[in-house]
Design a protein around this motif. Structure first.
Motif, PDB file in Angstrom:
ATOM      1  N   GLY A   1       0.804  -1.221   0.000  1.00 60.22           N
ATOM      2  CA  GLY A   1       0.000   0.000   0.000  1.00 60.22           C
ATOM      3  C   GLY A   1       0.832   1.263   0.000  1.00 60.22           C
ATOM      4  N   ALA A   2       0.302   2.300   0.656  1.00 58.86           N
ATOM      5  CA  ALA A   2       0.912   3.632   0.636  1.00 58.86           C
ATOM      6  C   ALA A   2       2.011   3.739   1.688  1.00 58.86           C
ATOM      7  CB  ALA A   2      -0.155   4.703   0.865  1.00 58.86           C
ATOM      8  N   VAL A   3       3.074   2.958   1.468  1.00 56.84           N
ATOM      9  CA  VAL A   3       4.266   3.026   2.304  1.00 56.84           C
ATOM     10  C   VAL A   3       5.441   3.360   1.402  1.00 56.84           C
ATOM     11  CG1 VAL A   3       3.454   1.426   4.063  1.00 56.84           C
ATOM     12  CG2 VAL A   3       4.636   0.535   2.059  1.00 56.84           C
ATOM     13  N   ARG A   4       6.541   3.775   2.006  1.00 60.88           N
ATOM     14  CA  ARG A   4       7.682   4.203   1.202  1.00 60.88           C
ATOM     15  C   ARG A   4       8.390   3.042   0.513  1.00 60.88           C
ATOM     16  NH1 ARG A   4       6.955   7.735   5.247  1.00 60.88           N
ATOM     17  NH2 ARG A   4       7.141   9.955   4.762  1.00 60.88           N
ATOM     18  N   GLN A   5       8.322   1.854   1.114  1.00 64.36           N
ATOM     19  CA  GLN A   5       8.972   0.703   0.497  1.00 64.36           C
ATOM     20  C   GLN A   5       8.196  -0.567   0.851  1.00 64.36           C
ATOM     21  OE1 GLN A   5      13.166   0.472   1.204  1.00 64.36           O
ATOM     22  NE2 GLN A   5      13.461  -1.320  -0.097  1.00 64.36           N
ATOM     23  N   ALA A   6       7.221  -0.896   0.030  1.00 66.06           N
ATOM     24  CA  ALA A   6       6.433  -2.102   0.260  1.00 66.06           C
ATOM     25  C   ALA A   6       7.305  -3.332   0.043  1.00 66.06           C
ATOM     26  CB  ALA A   6       5.235  -2.130  -0.692  1.00 66.06           C
ATOM     27  N   GLY A   7       6.966  -4.412   0.730  1.00 67.17           N
ATOM     28  CA  GLY A   7       7.725  -5.631   0.538  1.00 67.17           C
ATOM     29  C   GLY A   7       7.494  -6.638   1.645  1.00 67.17           C
ATOM     30  N   SER A   8       8.305  -7.691   1.614  1.00 66.97           N
ATOM     31  CA  SER A   8       8.255  -8.748   2.620  1.00 66.97           C
ATOM     32  C   SER A   8       9.441  -8.560   3.556  1.00 66.97           C
ATOM     33  CB  SER A   8       8.324 -10.115   1.932  1.00 66.97           C
ATOM     34  OG  SER A   8       8.247 -11.160   2.864  1.00 66.97           O
ATOM     35  N   TYR A   9       9.176  -8.546   4.859  1.00 66.33           N
ATOM     36  CA  TYR A   9      10.205  -8.218   5.845  1.00 66.33           C
ATOM     37  C   TYR A   9      10.340  -9.334   6.879  1.00 66.33           C
ATOM     38  CZ  TYR A   9      10.175  -3.524   3.929  1.00 66.33           C
ATOM     39  OH  TYR A   9      10.270  -2.444   3.068  1.00 66.33           O
ATOM     40  N   LEU A  10      11.595  -9.573   7.304  1.00 69.00           N
ATOM     41  CA  LEU A  10      11.891 -10.508   8.373  1.00 69.00           C
ATOM     42  C   LEU A  10      12.140  -9.713   9.646  1.00 69.00           C
ATOM     43  CD1 LEU A  10      14.215 -12.964   6.434  1.00 69.00           C
ATOM     44  CD2 LEU A  10      11.965 -13.505   7.387  1.00 69.00           C
ATOM     45  N   LEU A  11      11.360 -10.001  10.698  1.00 68.42           N
ATOM     46  CA  LEU A  11      11.390  -9.212  11.919  1.00 68.42           C
ATOM     47  C   LEU A  11      11.657 -10.098  13.132  1.00 68.42           C
ATOM     48  CD1 LEU A  11       8.129  -7.148  11.296  1.00 68.42           C
ATOM     49  CD2 LEU A  11      10.458  -6.479  10.686  1.00 68.42           C
ATOM     50  N   ASP A  12      12.214  -9.481  14.158  1.00 72.42           N
ATOM     51  CA  ASP A  12      12.347 -10.162  15.436  1.00 72.42           C
ATOM     52  C   ASP A  12      10.950 -10.458  15.987  1.00 72.42           C
ATOM     53  OD1 ASP A  12      12.534  -9.927  18.607  1.00 72.42           O
ATOM     54  OD2 ASP A  12      14.504 -10.524  17.846  1.00 72.42           O
TER      55      ASP A  12
ATOM     56  N   ALA B   1       9.145  -0.621   6.708  1.00 75.63           N
ATOM     57  CA  ALA B   1       8.767  -0.243   5.344  1.00 75.63           C
ATOM     58  C   ALA B   1       8.874   1.256   5.118  1.00 75.63           C
ATOM     59  CB  ALA B   1       7.346  -0.717   5.048  1.00 75.63           C
ATOM     60  N   GLY B   2       9.518   1.959   6.049  1.00 79.78           N
ATOM     61  CA  GLY B   2       9.678   3.400   5.921  1.00 79.78           C
ATOM     62  C   GLY B   2       8.523   4.176   6.484  1.00 79.78           C
ATOM     63  N   GLY B   3       7.594   3.495   7.154  1.00 76.32           N
ATOM     64  CA  GLY B   3       6.438   4.181   7.711  1.00 76.32           C
ATOM     65  C   GLY B   3       5.374   4.417   6.660  1.00 76.32           C
ATOM     66  N   ALA B   4       4.161   4.702   7.126  1.00 77.46           N
ATOM     67  CA  ALA B   4       3.084   5.032   6.202  1.00 77.46           C
ATOM     68  C   ALA B   4       3.440   6.314   5.467  1.00 77.46           C
ATOM     69  CB  ALA B   4       1.766   5.189   6.963  1.00 77.46           C
ATOM     70  N   GLY B   5       2.901   6.482   4.264  1.00 82.30           N
ATOM     71  CA  GLY B   5       3.163   7.695   3.506  1.00 82.30           C
ATOM     72  C   GLY B   5       2.618   8.911   4.218  1.00 82.30           C
ATOM     73  N   ALA B   6       2.988  10.092   3.743  1.00 83.57           N
ATOM     74  CA  ALA B   6       2.489  11.328   4.342  1.00 83.57           C
ATOM     75  C   ALA B   6       0.972  11.379   4.242  1.00 83.57           C
ATOM     76  CB  ALA B   6       3.103  12.527   3.630  1.00 83.57           C
ATOM     77  N   GLU B   7       0.351  12.116   5.163  1.00 76.47           N
ATOM     78  CA  GLU B   7      -1.102  12.214   5.137  1.00 76.47           C
ATOM     79  C   GLU B   7      -1.606  13.145   4.038  1.00 76.47           C
ATOM     80  OE1 GLU B   7      -3.096  12.676   8.837  1.00 76.47           O
ATOM     81  OE2 GLU B   7      -1.555  11.604   9.954  1.00 76.47           O
ATOM     82  N   ILE B   8      -0.695  13.889   3.415  1.00 72.83           N
ATOM     83  CA  ILE B   8      -1.017  14.631   2.210  1.00 72.83           C
ATOM     84  C   ILE B   8      -0.016  14.221   1.152  1.00 72.83           C
ATOM     85  CG2 ILE B   8      -2.033  16.605   3.390  1.00 72.83           C
ATOM     86  CD1 ILE B   8       0.573  18.099   3.024  1.00 72.83           C
ATOM     87  N   ASP B   9      -0.417  14.274  -0.100  1.00 72.29           N
ATOM     88  CA  ASP B   9       0.443  13.816  -1.183  1.00 72.29           C
ATOM     89  C   ASP B   9       1.539  14.845  -1.447  1.00 72.29           C
ATOM     90  OD1 ASP B   9       1.611  12.695  -3.354  1.00 72.29           O
ATOM     91  OD2 ASP B   9      -0.254  12.286  -4.423  1.00 72.29           O
ATOM     92  N   LEU B  10       2.776  14.477  -1.077  1.00 73.12           N
ATOM     93  CA  LEU B  10       3.913  15.366  -1.290  1.00 73.12           C
ATOM     94  C   LEU B  10       4.721  14.963  -2.513  1.00 73.12           C
ATOM     95  CD1 LEU B  10       5.113  15.625   2.425  1.00 73.12           C
ATOM     96  CD2 LEU B  10       3.652  17.221   1.169  1.00 73.12           C
ATOM     97  N   GLY B  11       4.182  14.036  -3.276  1.00 71.37           N
ATOM     98  CA  GLY B  11       4.873  13.581  -4.469  1.00 71.37           C
ATOM     99  C   GLY B  11       5.966  12.569  -4.181  1.00 71.37           C
ATOM    100  N   VAL B  12       6.040  12.036  -2.951  1.00 72.14           N
ATOM    101  CA  VAL B  12       7.056  11.049  -2.613  1.00 72.14           C
ATOM    102  C   VAL B  12       6.502   9.660  -2.857  1.00 72.14           C
ATOM    103  CG1 VAL B  12       8.097  12.564  -0.901  1.00 72.14           C
ATOM    104  CG2 VAL B  12       6.309  10.978  -0.206  1.00 72.14           C
ATOM    105  N   VAL B  13       7.396   8.656  -2.808  1.00 73.71           N
ATOM    106  CA  VAL B  13       6.981   7.276  -3.009  1.00 73.71           C
ATOM    107  C   VAL B  13       5.960   6.900  -1.943  1.00 73.71           C
ATOM    108  CG1 VAL B  13       7.763   4.887  -3.038  1.00 73.71           C
ATOM    109  CG2 VAL B  13       9.187   6.678  -4.037  1.00 73.71           C
ATOM    110  N   GLY B  14       4.881   6.248  -2.345  1.00 78.90           N
ATOM    111  CA  GLY B  14       3.828   5.862  -1.413  1.00 78.90           C
ATOM    112  C   GLY B  14       2.642   6.792  -1.452  1.00 78.90           C
ATOM    113  N   GLY B  15       2.895   8.076  -1.686  1.00 80.66           N
ATOM    114  CA  GLY B  15       1.802   9.027  -1.769  1.00 80.66           C
ATOM    115  C   GLY B  15       1.113   9.237  -0.436  1.00 80.66           C
TER     116      GLY B  15
END
Length: 245
Positions: free
Chosen positions: A132-143, A155-169
């Motif tokens: 979804g609207a995250v900076r780097q979607a994917g499959s992650y291995l976590l503790d 995943a870089g956190g959820a995207g900004a709450e307004i569209d700043l033109g960055v990855v994820g939107g």
């Protein structure tokens, strides 16, 4: 003299306003999905005794009683789709459903006939999918001690709450969907609204987190649409005026 005919701008504007008054439709939930009405999680958050699943990562460190480290036995393994890992000399080991203590005990027991009093250490990392609207979607291995907040941070956190033109939107953290063991639930991770129960939820192997994009305002979209149409009408009228001179 060239002659042109065109629809009255007033008729077009009236039609557009009728479109704006049409009610917005909300898609129905997918069949089989269970969606909570509140942001408070009701799914279990197991901190100890979790079970390994296919796709999880196992790291084994193996020592003989003399303190010799056996690199050929140790190393990283991924639990296969049948719930097994493969170790030299003993073959496939069924590890699905085991916790760390159970994994250590199993490896120690299987190697006991080959090495007297072996010392085994084992670490695991669980697999979580984030889309979804995250900076780097994917499959992650976590503790295994990671929370869902930790997972989103990977995943870089959820995207900004307004569209700043960055990855994820632009994202809507208040409507994050968690799919766990075939059940779906909506969780509210908005910083000023998230409950302690949600913030403290531990990630579990096989979790799927989907961060939806923030829906655009219907009124704002309609105003933008009307403005663009009026711009086209003005341009067309200007062309007609020029053509009739």
């Amino acid at each position: 003299m060239a002659r042109f005919s065109f629809v009255s701008p007033f008729a077009l504007v009236a039609g557009l306003w009728l479109l704006m008054l049409a009610p917005a439709t909300t898609p129905a939930p997918l069949e089989g999905q269970v969606v909570a009405e509140t942001g408070v999680a009701t799914l279990p958050a197991v901190q100890e005794g979790f079970g390994l699943r296919p796709g999880d990562q196992v790291t084994v460190t193996f020592f003989t009683s003399a303190g010799e480290r056996l690199e050929v036995v140790g190393g990283e393994r991924i639990v296969d789709r049948n719930g097994n890992i493969y170790l030299p000399f003993v073959g496939n080991l069924r590890v699905q459903g085991l916790d760390v203590a159970g994994l250590r005990e199993l490896v120690t027991r299987r190697f006991a006939d080959l090495y007297e009093n072996p010392v085994v250490d084992a670490q695991v990392r669980i697999r979580v999918n984030i889309t979804g609207a995250v900076r780097q979607a994917g499959s992650y291995l976590l503790d295994p001690t990671s929370t869902l907040v930790d997972a989103l941070a990977q995943a870089g956190g959820a995207g900004a709450e307004i569209d700043l033109g960055v990855v994820g939107g632009a994202s809507d953290p208040s409507q994050i969907r968690l799919v766990r063991d075939g059940r779906a639930q909506i969780l509210n991770f908005a910083p000023d609204q998230a409950s302690p129960e949600v913030l403290g939820m531990l990630a579990q192997s096989g979790d799927w987190l989907h961060v939806p994009p923030r829906g655009r305002s219907r009124t704002r979209e309609n105003i933008t649409f009307v403005s663009s149409i009026l711009g086209l009408i003005t341009s067309a009228a200007a062309v007609v005026v020029l053509a009739t001179r």
